[in-house]
Design a protein around this motif. Sequence first.
Motif, PDB file in Angstrom:
ATOM      1  N   GLU A 247      21.424  17.941   8.583  1.00 34.67           N
ATOM      2  CA  GLU A 247      20.194  17.209   8.886  1.00 34.67           C
ATOM      3  C   GLU A 247      19.138  18.068   9.572  1.00 34.67           C
ATOM      4  OE1 GLU A 247      19.180  13.058  11.135  1.00 34.67           O
ATOM      5  OE2 GLU A 247      20.487  13.104   9.393  1.00 34.67           O
ATOM      6  N   THR A 248      19.527  18.770  10.608  1.00 36.68           N
ATOM      7  CA  THR A 248      18.537  19.554  11.366  1.00 36.68           C
ATOM      8  C   THR A 248      18.016  20.737  10.557  1.00 36.68           C
ATOM      9  OG1 THR A 248      18.138  20.713  13.453  1.00 36.68           O
ATOM     10  CG2 THR A 248      20.285  21.024  12.444  1.00 36.68           C
ATOM     11  N   ILE A 249      18.805  21.205   9.581  1.00 24.01           N
ATOM     12  CA  ILE A 249      18.375  22.325   8.736  1.00 24.01           C
ATOM     13  C   ILE A 249      17.482  21.838   7.605  1.00 24.01           C
ATOM     14  CG2 ILE A 249      19.161  24.128   7.157  1.00 24.01           C
ATOM     15  CD1 ILE A 249      19.774  24.762  10.045  1.00 24.01           C
ATOM     16  N   PHE A 250      17.872  20.766   6.944  1.00 21.00           N
ATOM     17  CA  PHE A 250      17.158  20.302   5.760  1.00 21.00           C
ATOM     18  C   PHE A 250      15.718  19.931   6.077  1.00 21.00           C
ATOM     19  CE2 PHE A 250      15.820  17.399   2.450  1.00 21.00           C
ATOM     20  CZ  PHE A 250      16.344  17.964   1.301  1.00 21.00           C
ATOM     21  N   LYS A 251      15.486  19.322   7.216  1.00 22.78           N
ATOM     22  CA  LYS A 251      14.139  18.872   7.560  1.00 22.78           C
ATOM     23  C   LYS A 251      13.219  20.017   7.974  1.00 22.78           C
ATOM     24  CE  LYS A 251      15.289  14.166   9.017  1.00 22.78           C
ATOM     25  NZ  LYS A 251      15.187  13.165  10.094  1.00 22.78           N
ATOM     26  N   ARG A 252      13.792  21.169   8.311  1.00 24.21           N
ATOM     27  CA  ARG A 252      12.970  22.218   8.908  1.00 24.21           C
ATOM     28  C   ARG A 252      12.910  23.508   8.095  1.00 24.21           C
ATOM     29  NH1 ARG A 252      11.252  18.484  10.631  1.00 24.21           N
ATOM     30  NH2 ARG A 252      11.475  17.549  12.696  1.00 24.21           N
ATOM     31  N   CYS A 253      13.853  23.738   7.178  1.00 25.56           N
ATOM     32  CA  CYS A 253      13.930  25.021   6.496  1.00 25.56           C
ATOM     33  C   CYS A 253      13.841  24.868   4.983  1.00 25.56           C
ATOM     34  CB  CYS A 253      15.241  25.744   6.851  1.00 25.56           C
ATOM     35  SG  CYS A 253      15.397  26.154   8.603  1.00 25.56           S
ATOM     36  N   GLN A 254      13.047  25.713   4.367  1.00 20.52           N
ATOM     37  CA  GLN A 254      12.932  25.705   2.913  1.00 20.52           C
ATOM     38  C   GLN A 254      14.154  26.323   2.247  1.00 20.52           C
ATOM     39  OE1 GLN A 254      10.804  24.377   0.809  1.00 20.52           O
ATOM     40  NE2 GLN A 254      11.780  25.265  -1.007  1.00 20.52           N
ATOM     41  N   ARG A 255      14.695  27.362   2.870  1.00 25.06           N
ATOM     42  CA  ARG A 255      15.870  28.041   2.313  1.00 25.06           C
ATOM     43  C   ARG A 255      17.091  27.643   3.122  1.00 25.06           C
ATOM     44  NH1 ARG A 255      16.776  34.595   1.495  1.00 25.06           N
ATOM     45  NH2 ARG A 255      17.958  34.451  -0.460  1.00 25.06           N
ATOM     46  N   ILE A 256      18.101  27.121   2.435  1.00 29.40           N
ATOM     47  CA  ILE A 256      19.283  26.587   3.109  1.00 29.40           C
ATOM     48  C   ILE A 256      20.539  27.227   2.533  1.00 29.40           C
ATOM     49  CG2 ILE A 256      20.660  24.527   3.565  1.00 29.40           C
ATOM     50  CD1 ILE A 256      18.091  22.888   3.229  1.00 29.40           C
ATOM     51  N   PHE A 257      21.365  27.751   3.414  1.00 29.31           N
ATOM     52  CA  PHE A 257      22.705  28.176   3.047  1.00 29.31           C
ATOM     53  C   PHE A 257      23.688  27.246   3.755  1.00 29.31           C
ATOM     54  CE2 PHE A 257      20.419  32.350   2.718  1.00 29.31           C
ATOM     55  CZ  PHE A 257      20.531  32.465   1.339  1.00 29.31           C
ATOM     56  N   ALA A 258      24.591  26.648   2.989  1.00 26.87           N
ATOM     57  CA  ALA A 258      25.554  25.702   3.551  1.00 26.87           C
ATOM     58  C   ALA A 258      26.959  26.202   3.293  1.00 26.87           C
ATOM     59  CB  ALA A 258      25.364  24.317   2.939  1.00 26.87           C
ATOM     60  N   SER A 259      27.691  26.465   4.358  1.00 28.98           N
ATOM     61  CA  SER A 259      29.068  26.935   4.277  1.00 28.98           C
ATOM     62  C   SER A 259      29.993  25.793   4.663  1.00 28.98           C
ATOM     63  CB  SER A 259      29.268  28.129   5.225  1.00 28.98           C
ATOM     64  OG  SER A 259      30.583  28.643   5.127  1.00 28.98           O
ATOM     65  N   ASP A 260      30.839  25.398   3.731  1.00 28.77           N
ATOM     66  CA  ASP A 260      31.670  24.199   3.904  1.00 28.77           C
ATOM     67  C   ASP A 260      33.144  24.589   3.974  1.00 28.77           C
ATOM     68  OD1 ASP A 260      32.811  21.719   3.942  1.00 28.77           O
ATOM     69  OD2 ASP A 260      31.987  21.038   2.024  1.00 28.77           O
ATOM     70  N   GLY A 261      33.692  24.534   5.152  1.00 28.54           N
ATOM     71  CA  GLY A 261      35.119  24.798   5.349  1.00 28.54           C
ATOM     72  C   GLY A 261      35.904  23.527   5.582  1.00 28.54           C
ATOM     73  N   GLY A 262      35.307  22.383   5.207  1.00 26.16           N
ATOM     74  CA  GLY A 262      35.955  21.092   5.433  1.00 26.16           C
ATOM     75  C   GLY A 262      37.146  20.864   4.522  1.00 26.16           C
ATOM     76  N   GLY A 263      37.958  19.899   4.903  1.00 23.92           N
ATOM     77  CA  GLY A 263      39.151  19.572   4.132  1.00 23.92           C
ATOM     78  C   GLY A 263      38.830  18.667   2.954  1.00 23.92           C
TER      79      GLY A 263
END
Length: 388
Positions: A247-263
């Motif tokens: 949420e805090t990244i999507f609203k503020r940054c045009q370029r997004i890298f998302a690293s997902d280590g979830g189960g």
Amino acid sequence: MPPVDHATWPVERIPGDPAEDAPTDGTGLCLSGGGSRAMLFHLGPLWRMNELGLLRSLDRVSGVSGGSITAGVLGTRWGELTFDPTTNVATNFEAVVVAPIRKLAGRNLDVILGIEGVLLPGGNAASRLASALSKHLYGDATLQDLPSDAEGPRFVFNATNLESGALWRFSRPYAWDWRVGKIPDPKFPVSVAVAASAAFPPFFAPLVLDVKPEDFEPGTGADLELPDFQRRIHLADGGVYDNLGLETIFKRCQRIFASDGGGKLDDDAAPATDWVRETLRAMKVIDNQVRSLRKRLLHASIERGDRDGAYWGIRSATTDYPVEGALPCPPASTRILAEMPTRLAKVPADRQRALINWGYAIADVAIRSSDPGAYSPPERFPYPGGVG
């Protein structure tokens, strides 16, 4: 940039967001939750981003749970990194960032702290986790010891306010729940912020934050800017609200890298019916659905051109990305890493190396596919042995 279509956003707009809200040209990195598995996996993407000169160009780093542990080390030790002025590569990255996290991963935390929190006086498991993080990683560092926006990325540690049901964000400029209000220039220890972000219910939640109504800036909250909601604030794992920290990244940054280590939610033909395991199963279902929805909408945003960047996950495959030069990562080996339990338990050294190598390899192909031709493939893994 295409017209803003808020209906397709993977995050919720809140009162006060500008009508034509749009991100800046900045770059943000999301580090998901997932216990020690995610904490180690995320080191690989950070390692590769550093080699590519991208680490220093980050504007925001948003962490949840295990991702917050890793982000906290990067944030509190940012000033110790020695960046080559020509390449923007930190030459001491492994010693400053990787080594302390690997040392922590060699300890059993969750069971011991959980038992102590139940049986011993002086605090619950969440407060004991904060003490352990202070002892082993962050010392006495507070949010004010993180880099300013002029010195480095803004680090955000995401927790869930159980009273408002909204996101509670810890950062250097403020701690904020949009319904309750903003605490400017907060002095909370980084260990407390990270422990709140990692306070997974029911065993580690809640972390109780003792504050006062006068700590809040007037007029910065919405319907819950009330004294009863501005005292003892009960916080749980940020993954309860947003396990990607998006949420805090999507609203503020045009370029997004998302690293997902979830189960991943495993199928179960005979789920347990006792209240503890049934509750845990229900929470996993909720977590899986929320994360899946945010991930799909993030993919859609990138495909539409609303955002640039890339998503990679511990359950991805290098063949998902159309680039050459991928390091060898057999799915049979990476699947074993992805299926590690979500715990803050001791991780053997060989498994630590495999997790870091896997995060490095999958982030490499994702980043290179997002900007074809901009980067050369890597020659080797960070550690010998590949992904196991």
